[in-house]
Design an enzyme around this catalytic site. Structure first.
Site, PDB file in Angstrom:
ATOM      1  N   CYS A  69       0.827  -1.208   0.000  1.00 10.31           N
ATOM      2  CA  CYS A  69       0.000   0.000   0.000  1.00 10.31           C
ATOM      3  C   CYS A  69       0.865   1.263   0.000  1.00 10.31           C
ATOM      4  O   CYS A  69       1.968   1.270   0.553  1.00 10.31           O
ATOM      5  CB  CYS A  69      -0.920  -0.007   1.222  1.00 10.31           C
ATOM      6  SG  CYS A  69      -2.087   1.369   1.289  1.00 10.31           S
ATOM      7  N   SER A 105       0.494   3.947   1.634  1.00  4.35           N
ATOM      8  CA  SER A 105       0.690   4.569   2.950  1.00  4.35           C
ATOM      9  C   SER A 105       2.038   4.184   3.547  1.00  4.35           C
ATOM     10  O   SER A 105       2.721   5.007   4.159  1.00  4.35           O
ATOM     11  CB  SER A 105      -0.442   4.163   3.899  1.00  4.35           C
ATOM     12  OG  SER A 105      -1.684   4.636   3.418  1.00  4.35           O
ATOM     13  N   HIS A 159       4.952   6.145   2.007  1.00  2.94           N
ATOM     14  CA  HIS A 159       5.196   7.483   2.550  1.00  2.94           C
ATOM     15  C   HIS A 159       6.259   7.449   3.650  1.00  2.94           C
ATOM     16  O   HIS A 159       7.089   8.343   3.767  1.00  2.94           O
ATOM     17  CB  HIS A 159       3.898   8.076   3.108  1.00  2.94           C
ATOM     18  CG  HIS A 159       3.019   8.694   2.072  1.00  2.94           C
ATOM     19  ND1 HIS A 159       3.437   9.721   1.256  1.00  2.94           N
ATOM     20  CD2 HIS A 159       1.734   8.437   1.715  1.00  2.94           C
ATOM     21  CE1 HIS A 159       2.455  10.067   0.439  1.00  2.94           C
ATOM     22  NE2 HIS A 159       1.414   9.311   0.695  1.00  2.94           N
ATOM     23  N   HIS A 194       0.360  -2.747   6.901  1.00  2.00           N
ATOM     24  CA  HIS A 194      -0.845  -2.539   7.708  1.00  2.00           C
ATOM     25  C   HIS A 194      -2.079  -3.199   7.111  1.00  2.00           C
ATOM     26  O   HIS A 194      -3.133  -3.222   7.740  1.00  2.00           O
ATOM     27  CB  HIS A 194      -1.103  -1.037   7.859  1.00  2.00           C
ATOM     28  CG  HIS A 194      -1.418  -0.347   6.563  1.00  2.00           C
ATOM     29  ND1 HIS A 194      -0.439   0.005   5.667  1.00  2.00           N
ATOM     30  CD2 HIS A 194      -2.596   0.034   6.014  1.00  2.00           C
ATOM     31  CE1 HIS A 194      -1.001   0.577   4.614  1.00  2.00           C
ATOM     32  NE2 HIS A 194      -2.297   0.596   4.796  1.00  2.00           N
ATOM     33  N   CYS A 242      -7.816  -2.858   4.116  1.00  2.86           N
ATOM     34  CA  CYS A 242      -7.448  -1.446   3.983  1.00  2.86           C
ATOM     35  C   CYS A 242      -8.017  -0.832   2.715  1.00  2.86           C
ATOM     36  O   CYS A 242      -8.911  -0.007   2.759  1.00  2.86           O
ATOM     37  CB  CYS A 242      -5.935  -1.255   4.014  1.00  2.86           C
ATOM     38  SG  CYS A 242      -5.438   0.474   3.759  1.00  2.86           S
TER      39      CYS A 242
END
Length: 371
Positions: free
Chosen positions: A42, A44, A47, A63, A171
């Site tokens: 993912c 996220s 980042h 996650h 997610c």
């Protein structure tokens, strides 16, 4: 007694994840240990890898995942050894103001775990070969083949559900579908624009289709995303390399803009574009995660004179313990597309390659599959 398990550890931003054996400590009271089966790749996590979001290191990211309960600590009542689970990356206490009001994603417990990399008791359950503590990501650290976490970070699922499907739902699917159903409450026959067609954006597209939107405009910078977006329900596609995407969206909507615009890329610039592409009386929903320093310039007068609504949506504004199971049922009934999301599967050793492919726009969603 700790157990050795392979994991992908981030020691420094802008450096590759390092595959190594880590010590996984057993669950304490109220905790469980999960044997990971699948984890989503993912944006996220990217980042943190790029340094856009600062986190204490070393840390084990990941996650979006699923697995099997390997061990339980004292007082655990929601699951038992052998249960199949989806990871909840915003674990919640169930008692605070936000939990009581049906907004568990805003719980301070989940916020603390996300930004400190610690368990609720202020410690960690990972160590490297040098005995150094390794932080957790979002309380779950799905990029470790074995991970200890609070019982609030797992939801039991039926054993006939694919681990790959479960990981996706955890997610990208719940965030995208929830943004449409819970945050925006998209109405039938409405017009929708989705800026960013990654895993979350594609789920916004398919949720808008399920909500009965008559026009769904997908926007992205990679040409290969058009086929994905149309497969999930987009009626139009805007390539940002071809010109101003806001003008393109307005051209497709008789100069008005859309009833609902969703920002699913994660930048100040795309946030501005989503807001500017929203019609009078429409709603703009921010879903993408940006750099911590990123800012957007919004025409405040449009909030008043055009009566636009601007809002954010975290975790799809859902109640994961309930909504994850509803999404499973939606897939089982044939309403929700999941297999079509999976472009490629990688072993844990291929995780850096997986993130390179993500940055090149080569995948809808890829998965790390554990043996």
């Amino acid at each position: 007694m700790s157990t050795l398990a392979p994991a992908a550890v981030l020691y420094e931003a802008k450096k590759p994840l390092r595959i190594e054996e880590v010590q996984v400590l057993p669950p304490q009271a109220g905790e469980v240990t999960v044997r990971m089966k699948a984890a989503g790749v993912c944006h996220s996590d990217l980042h943190v890898m790029k340094g856009d979001l600062s986190m204490p290191m070393p840390i084990i990211l990941g996650h979006e995942g699923s697995g099997v309960i390997e061990a339980v600590g004292e007082g655990v009542t929601s699951v038992e050894v052998g249960d199949h689970v989806i990871l909840v990356w915003r674990g919640s206490c169930g008692k605070c103001e936000y939990c009581s009001n049906g907004r568990p994603a805003l719980c301070d417990m989940g916020t603390a775990m996300r930004f400190t990399g610690l368990m609720p008791d202020g410690t960690t359950r990972f160590q490297n070969s040098a005995g150094e503590s390794i932080r957790h990501y979002a309380g779950v650290s799905a990029f470790s083949s074995l991970s200890t976490m609070p019982q609030a970070s797992v939801v039991k699922i039926p054993k006939d559900v694919s681990f790959e499907h479960a990981a996706l739902i955890g997610c990208g699917v719940i965030t995208g579908v929830g943004a449409v159903e819970k945050a925006a409450r998209v109405q039938p026959s409405s017009t929708v624009a989705v800026i960013g067609c990654g895993g979350i954006g594609l789920n916004i597209v398919q949720a808008a289709r399920m909500a009965g939107a008559r026009q769904i405009i997908a926007v992205d910078k990679f040409s290969r995303k058009e086929a994905d977006a149309r497969q999930f329900g987009a009626t139009d596609y805007v390539d940002v390399n071809a010109g101003d995407p806001v003008q393109a969206i307005k051209d497709l909507t008789d100069g008005k803009g859309v009833d609902y615009a969703f920002e699913a890329y994660g930048s100040g610039k795309t946030a501005e574009q989503a807001f500017d592409a929203t019609k009078k009386g429409g709603m703009c929903v921010m879903v993408g995660i940006t750099s911590a320093a990123d800012r957007a310039s919004i025409n405040v007068n449009q909030l008043v004179y055009a009566e636009k609504t601007l809002r954010g949506s975290l975790y799809g504004s859902t109640q994961p313990r309930k909504d994850l199971l509803l999404l499973i049922a939606m897939h089982q009934s044939g309403r929700l597309m999941l297999d079509e999301l999976i472009t490629k599967r990688y072993p844990l050793e291929g995780i850096n390659e997986a993130y390179d492919a993500l940055q090149r726009g080569e995948v809808a969603r890829s998965l790390i599959v554990f043996e």
